[in-house]
Design a protein around this motif. Structure first.
Motif, PDB file in Angstrom:
ATOM      1  N   VAL A   1       0.840  -1.204   0.000  1.00  0.00           N
ATOM      2  CA  VAL A   1       0.000   0.000   0.000  1.00  0.00           C
ATOM      3  C   VAL A   1       0.871   1.248   0.000  1.00  0.00           C
ATOM      4  CG1 VAL A   1      -1.617   1.331   1.387  1.00  0.00           C
ATOM      5  CG2 VAL A   1      -1.982  -1.092   1.049  1.00  0.00           C
ATOM      6  N   LEU A   2       1.943   1.174   0.797  1.00  0.00           N
ATOM      7  CA  LEU A   2       2.746   2.385   0.964  1.00  0.00           C
ATOM      8  C   LEU A   2       3.643   2.660  -0.217  1.00  0.00           C
ATOM      9  CD1 LEU A   2       3.739   2.129   4.715  1.00  0.00           C
ATOM     10  CD2 LEU A   2       2.062   3.637   3.680  1.00  0.00           C
TER      11      LEU A   2
ATOM     12  N   ASP B   1      -0.811   8.808  -7.076  1.00  0.00           N
ATOM     13  CA  ASP B   1      -0.129  10.091  -6.848  1.00  0.00           C
ATOM     14  C   ASP B   1      -0.692  11.209  -7.723  1.00  0.00           C
ATOM     15  OD1 ASP B   1       1.296   8.893  -4.980  1.00  0.00           O
ATOM     16  OD2 ASP B   1       3.284   9.140  -5.903  1.00  0.00           O
TER      17      ASP B   1
ATOM     18  N   MET C   1      -3.770  11.619  -8.087  1.00  0.00           N
ATOM     19  CA  MET C   1      -5.020  12.050  -7.450  1.00  0.00           C
ATOM     20  C   MET C   1      -4.713  12.859  -6.196  1.00  0.00           C
ATOM     21  SD  MET C   1      -7.337   8.683  -7.889  1.00  0.00           S
ATOM     22  CE  MET C   1      -6.165   7.393  -8.193  1.00  0.00           C
ATOM     23  N   SER C   2      -4.224  14.090  -6.441  1.00  0.00           N
ATOM     24  CA  SER C   2      -3.853  14.929  -5.287  1.00  0.00           C
ATOM     25  C   SER C   2      -4.551  16.299  -5.364  1.00  0.00           C
ATOM     26  CB  SER C   2      -2.337  15.106  -5.257  1.00  0.00           C
ATOM     27  OG  SER C   2      -1.915  15.702  -6.464  1.00  0.00           O
TER      28      SER C   2
ATOM     29  N   LEU D   1      -6.830  17.448  -3.606  1.00  0.00           N
ATOM     30  CA  LEU D   1      -7.134  17.992  -2.285  1.00  0.00           C
ATOM     31  C   LEU D   1      -5.869  18.403  -1.532  1.00  0.00           C
ATOM     32  CD1 LEU D   1      -9.985  15.650  -1.042  1.00  0.00           C
ATOM     33  CD2 LEU D   1     -10.133  18.006  -1.804  1.00  0.00           C
ATOM     34  N   LYS D   2      -4.782  18.512  -2.280  1.00  0.00           N
ATOM     35  CA  LYS D   2      -3.523  18.905  -1.641  1.00  0.00           C
ATOM     36  C   LYS D   2      -3.662  20.274  -0.995  1.00  0.00           C
ATOM     37  CE  LYS D   2       1.181  19.873  -2.995  1.00  0.00           C
ATOM     38  NZ  LYS D   2       1.960  20.383  -4.085  1.00  0.00           N
ATOM     39  N   GLY D   3      -3.145  20.375   0.200  1.00  0.00           N
ATOM     40  CA  GLY D   3      -3.304  21.650   0.926  1.00  0.00           C
ATOM     41  C   GLY D   3      -2.324  22.691   0.461  1.00  0.00           C
TER      42      GLY D   3
ATOM     43  N   ARG E   1      -0.187  23.037   6.315  1.00  0.00           N
ATOM     44  CA  ARG E   1      -0.736  22.639   5.023  1.00  0.00           C
ATOM     45  C   ARG E   1       0.210  21.706   4.275  1.00  0.00           C
ATOM     46  NH1 ARG E   1       1.396  26.599   1.071  1.00  0.00           N
ATOM     47  NH2 ARG E   1      -0.021  25.881  -0.544  1.00  0.00           N
TER      48      ARG E   1
ATOM     49  N   GLN F   1      -0.852  18.118   4.420  1.00  0.00           N
ATOM     50  CA  GLN F   1      -1.951  17.754   3.508  1.00  0.00           C
ATOM     51  C   GLN F   1      -1.397  17.766   2.085  1.00  0.00           C
ATOM     52  OE1 GLN F   1      -4.860  17.253   5.066  1.00  0.00           O
ATOM     53  NE2 GLN F   1      -6.268  16.937   3.371  1.00  0.00           N
ATOM     54  N   ASN F   2      -0.587  16.754   1.734  1.00  0.00           N
ATOM     55  CA  ASN F   2       0.078  16.835   0.436  1.00  0.00           C
ATOM     56  C   ASN F   2      -0.699  16.164  -0.686  1.00  0.00           C
ATOM     57  OD1 ASN F   2       0.386  14.262   1.177  1.00  0.00           O
ATOM     58  ND2 ASN F   2       2.612  14.253   1.246  1.00  0.00           N
ATOM     59  N   GLY F   3      -1.838  15.547  -0.338  1.00  0.00           N
ATOM     60  CA  GLY F   3      -2.663  14.970  -1.387  1.00  0.00           C
ATOM     61  C   GLY F   3      -2.237  13.563  -1.811  1.00  0.00           C
ATOM     62  N   PHE F   4      -1.136  13.046  -1.306  1.00  0.00           N
ATOM     63  CA  PHE F   4      -0.720  11.670  -1.680  1.00  0.00           C
ATOM     64  C   PHE F   4      -1.353  10.687  -0.737  1.00  0.00           C
ATOM     65  CE2 PHE F   4       3.157  14.040  -3.149  1.00  0.00           C
ATOM     66  CZ  PHE F   4       2.778  14.004  -4.487  1.00  0.00           C
TER      67      PHE F   4
ATOM     68  N   ARG G   1      -0.846   7.719  -0.253  1.00  0.00           N
ATOM     69  CA  ARG G   1       0.081   6.779   0.389  1.00  0.00           C
ATOM     70  C   ARG G   1       0.698   7.379   1.618  1.00  0.00           C
ATOM     71  NH1 ARG G   1       4.214   5.428  -3.456  1.00  0.00           N
ATOM     72  NH2 ARG G   1       3.913   7.528  -4.179  1.00  0.00           N
TER      73      ARG G   1
ATOM     74  N   ALA H   1      -1.754   7.069   4.246  1.00  0.00           N
ATOM     75  CA  ALA H   1      -1.779   5.674   4.715  1.00  0.00           C
ATOM     76  C   ALA H   1      -0.615   5.404   5.661  1.00  0.00           C
ATOM     77  CB  ALA H   1      -1.706   4.729   3.520  1.00  0.00           C
TER      78      ALA H   1
END
Lengths: 100, 700
Positions: free
Chosen positions: A22-23, A93, A95-96, A98-100, B672, B675-678, B680, B683
């Motif tokens: 997963v990681l 990767d 699908m980001s 929602l990255k802050g 922020r 909250q990098n959007g990855f 993984r 996880a």
């Protein structure tokens, strides 16, 4: 008879492999499969304990987990298909949004 | 008869009605109607005054107080508006409304031409409104039963005087655009304010010590208070004298009256000769019970009057303006009256007041007729020759001469007025002036000498004027073409001439009708006098020697004036023949002894400097620049800008609020990154969290 420890070690190895998958993998399908692997590692631990202590509840639990996992796969695959349709990729990767 | 007294409020309200009607409807009425209405208001007032006189006479002259309205009531102070009908006030009412009515009628003609010559016909109505207002205020003055009501009228006539002197406020006496007339009005008003302050102080002192301002209550206590506090009475009477000096144009406040000639001539006749200026004389006569308690004050009043009489008479000798001569003559004659009432010769003073009202009104109005005649002549000339813009002074006697032939009616009327003023038997002035001189001779010989010299000068300047105006050859083309005035102007003059001729009959020696009439109002104290033998002679109250001396002096003065001005009439542009023999003395007379200049240098200049200092240094620099700007505004600005705004608001409250925002911002910028959007890394975080929680649970 194979001692309980072995089962548990195998279960731990499988779980660790799943978690690692997963990681480190980026392909959503592989990640899915790794999650399945972790679920099955947990199933193995349930079954091993059930047999060791002669309690039926552990085996019963495994059926629940398998059912839920089947449902989860159905939803998850549908999501992946939807994502693929919009993004033409199943690389997590990518699908980001929602990255802050 | 008694009920007639209740008519007395009408003397105030009839003129008021007249002026209100003229104000409301005058715009739609013609000139004639406006003048007629105003004259009718004044005439009806005269009628009421006559009725009052009749009622008084029938009632034996007993003074009546007619309550009219509640006026001021505060605590123990109670001043009602009562009318006082006694012989003194009714005499004044008769003079004011009688002479006033004649002058109103005269003004119908005079103002018609005046507004025409000065190109502003809209002012016609305003003139009559002011005139009626004056009659009303004068009536308020003489009919009031308290010093306060008298003061209201006193101020009211001062206002009317101001309004009417400045009637042509946007020009000078020659009609050129200037503020000269407005300044003359201001001068009169401000000089009168000084006098009024004296009156006010007198009134306040009176109220403080007598507890009342009603005539009756004050006079009842006069003797008692004079005995207890003689100083108080002296202060009151002397303050009152300042008021008298202001209103009746006595030294040192007379300077406004000559300038007041800037007003239209009917105004000069009515206000500045016949009535308003006699208010001071009336005040002293009315306050006789106070003055008779303080002989010192009486003497000062008499002295002021006598000195003024002589001083003003000398100035009149050196004047060239026909109205200025009469103005100084008025000051001089007022001096006679003030001297008389000051000496305690109230009857003589009032007698002279009445006769003077007749003959001085006559003289002024005749002078107005002369001025109009010259203006007509000038107008005629300008019309024919087509010349415009030449500044012509229709009042300058040097432009006149030989008018006797052009204006014969006015000439004869003027001669009657002159003889009455000079005091030639049997004209009115002879009787009244003689009575004053006789009383002066008996009471204060030194004042008698002053007044006799003044009488000599009176005859001289009037003689000079008559020779200059009426005899010789015309010195100006306008005088050659002068025209006689219409009936509306000459008829009132004829009535006044008749009164000037017969006015002496009011108080003939032996009969003393005016004396007996006034006895009811003024208690005349008889003094025990040790007189020289020649003064003891009495033909029914007339001393032949005193009369002879004044008559001879008057004739002598007329003769000298004939030698100087009549024998060889002045040529155009010639200097006054007195200039050579008298030298600097005549220069002084010509220039009014430089009193205006002295006042300017001694009083006005320092006053202006003081005002400038107060305005520029105290007010502007100290209060405004320093105290207001630096101290008040500076402190406030410091507190507001530096302390509250900068330190408390900006550096305190704002800084706190901004700090919170900044903190949040920094924290969020740091967080922020997590909250990098990855998926993984999330996880991984979950895994890590699980490991930590499990580790904790296992190891605890």
């Amino acid at each position: 008879m194979i001692p309980l420890t072995w089962y548990l070690v195998l279960s731990a190895i499988l779980f660790a492999m799943g978690a690692l998958g997963v990681l480190i993998r980026r392909n959503a399908l592989i990640i899915f499969m790794s999650i399945e692997l972790m679920l099955n590692a947990a199933n193995l631990a349930f079954v091993a304990f059930a047999r060791q202590y002669d309690v039926f509840t552990g085996q019963l639990f495994v059926f629940f987990v398998m059912t839920v996992a089947a449902a989860e796969v159905a939803v998850g695959l549908a999501l992946i298909v939807a994502i693929f349709r919009t993004k033409h990729s199943i690389d997590v990767d990518q699908m980001s949004s929602l990255k802050g | 008869m008694e009920t007639l007294f209740n008519l007395v409020p009408l003397v105030v309200f009839l003129p008021l009605l007249g002026l209100l009607l003229n104000m409301a409807f005058g715009g739609r009425m013609g000139e004639k109607a406006i003048g007629a209405l105003a004259s009718a208001a004044s005439g009806l007032t005269f009628l009421v005054s006559v009725l009052l006189a009749v009622a008084l006479w029938a009632g034996g002259g007993e003074a009546q107080v007619v309550p009219f309205a509640e006026w001021i009531r505060i605590g123990t102070l109670d001043i009602p508006w009562n009318f006082r009908v006694d012989t003194l006030s009714v005499t004044m009412m008769l003079v004011v409304s009688g002479v006033g009515t004649l002058i109103h009628i005269y003004a119908i003609g005079y103002m018609h031409e005046d507004v025409r010559f000065k190109h502003d016909e809209k002012r016609y109505r305003r003139f009559f409104v002011f005139m009626n207002l004056f009659i009303m205020m004068m009536m308020l003055l003489v009919s009031g039963d308290s010093y306060l009501m008298l003061f209201v009228g006193w101020e009211g006539v001062g206002l009317c005087s101001f309004l009417l002197i400045g009637f042509w406020y946007d020009m000078d006496t020659l009609g050129r655009p200037s503020w000269a007339n407005a300044n003359a009005a201001k001068k009169a008003f401000i000089t009168n304010r000084i006098g009024d302050l004296g009156f006010l102080l007198a009134g306040m002192t009176l109220f403080w010590h007598f507890g009342s301002l009603q005539f009756g209550e004050v006079f009842n206590q006069a003797e008692q208070i004079a005995a207890a506090q003689p100083g108080v009475m002296l202060v009151i009477t002397l303050f009152m004298l300042i008021g008298v000096a202001g209103k009746s144009a006595q030294i040192p406040l007379y300077v406004w009256l000559p300038d007041a000639m800037a007003g239209p001539t009917p105004v000069s006749a009515l206000i500045h000769a016949a009535t308003m200026v006699t208010a001071g004389v009336y005040l002293v006569a009315r306050s006789a019970p106070l003055y008779s308690q303080v002989p010192d004050a009486q003497y000062i009043v008499a002295l002021v009057g006598a000195v003024t009489a002589l001083f003003a008479a000398t100035i009149a000798v050196g004047q060239y303006d026909i109205k200025k001569v009469l103005a100084y003559s008025t000051i001089s004659q007022l001096g006679f009256m003030v001297a008389a009432v000051g000496m305690g010769a109230y009857v003589a003073g009032m007698f002279h007041l009445v006769t003077h009202a007749f003959f001085k009104a006559l003289l002024f109005l005749s002078a107005g007729s002369v001025i109009l005649g010259l203006e007509r002549g000038h107008h005629h000339l300008a019309h024919h020759a087509g010349e415009h813009g030449e500044v012509f002074d229709p009042g300058d006697m040097r432009n006149m001469g030989g008018l006797r032939k052009r204006m014969p009616v006015t000439f004869w009327l003027y001669i009657i007025g002159t003889l009455a003023l000079v005091g030639i038997f049997p004209f009115a002035g002879f009787w009244s002036k003689d009575e004053i001189l006789l009383d002066a001779a008996k009471l204060h010989p030194e004042l008698y000498i002053l007044l006799t010299i003044a009488a000599f000068f009176t005859a001289f300047y009037m003689g000079r004027q008559v020779w200059m105006v009426w005899f010789g050859k015309p010195r100006h083309a306008a005088a050659e073409h002068a025209e006689e005035s219409p009936r509306v102007i000459t008829v009132p003059l004829m009535v006044l001439a008749g009164l000037s001729l017969l006015g002496g009959a009011l108080n003939l020696p032996g009969v003393h009708s005016l004396g007996h009439w006034l006895e009811h109002s003024i208690e005349v104290l008889e003094h025990e006098l040790h007189l020289p033998a020649w003064l003891e002679i009495s033909w029914g109250g007339l001393n032949p020697l005193v009369a002879l001396v004044t008559t001879l002096l008057a004739l002598l003065a007329i003769f000298i004036s004939w030698l100087l001005y009549g024998r060889k009439p002045l040529e155009g542009g010639q200097k006054d023949p007195l200039k050579k023999p008298l030298g600097f003395l005549f220069t002084g007379m010509e220039n009014k002894w430089f009193v205006d200049e002295i006042y300017r240098a001694v009083l006005l200049k320092p006053y202006e400097a003081l005002c400038r200092f107060l305005a520029e240094v105290i007010d502007w620099r100290f209060w405004h620049d320093w105290f207001h700007d630096k101290v008040i505004a500076g402190t406030y600005n410091y507190l507001a800008r530096t302390v509250l705004d900068l330190r408390v608001d900006q550096q305190g409250i704002d800084a706190f609020a901004n700090g919170l925002g900044e903190l949040t911002k920094r924290a969020s910028t740091t967080l922020r990154r997590v909250q990098n959007g990855f998926v993984r890394s999330y996880a991984l975080a979950v895994l890590f969290g699980v490991v930590v929680i499990l580790g904790y649970l296992i190891l605890k």
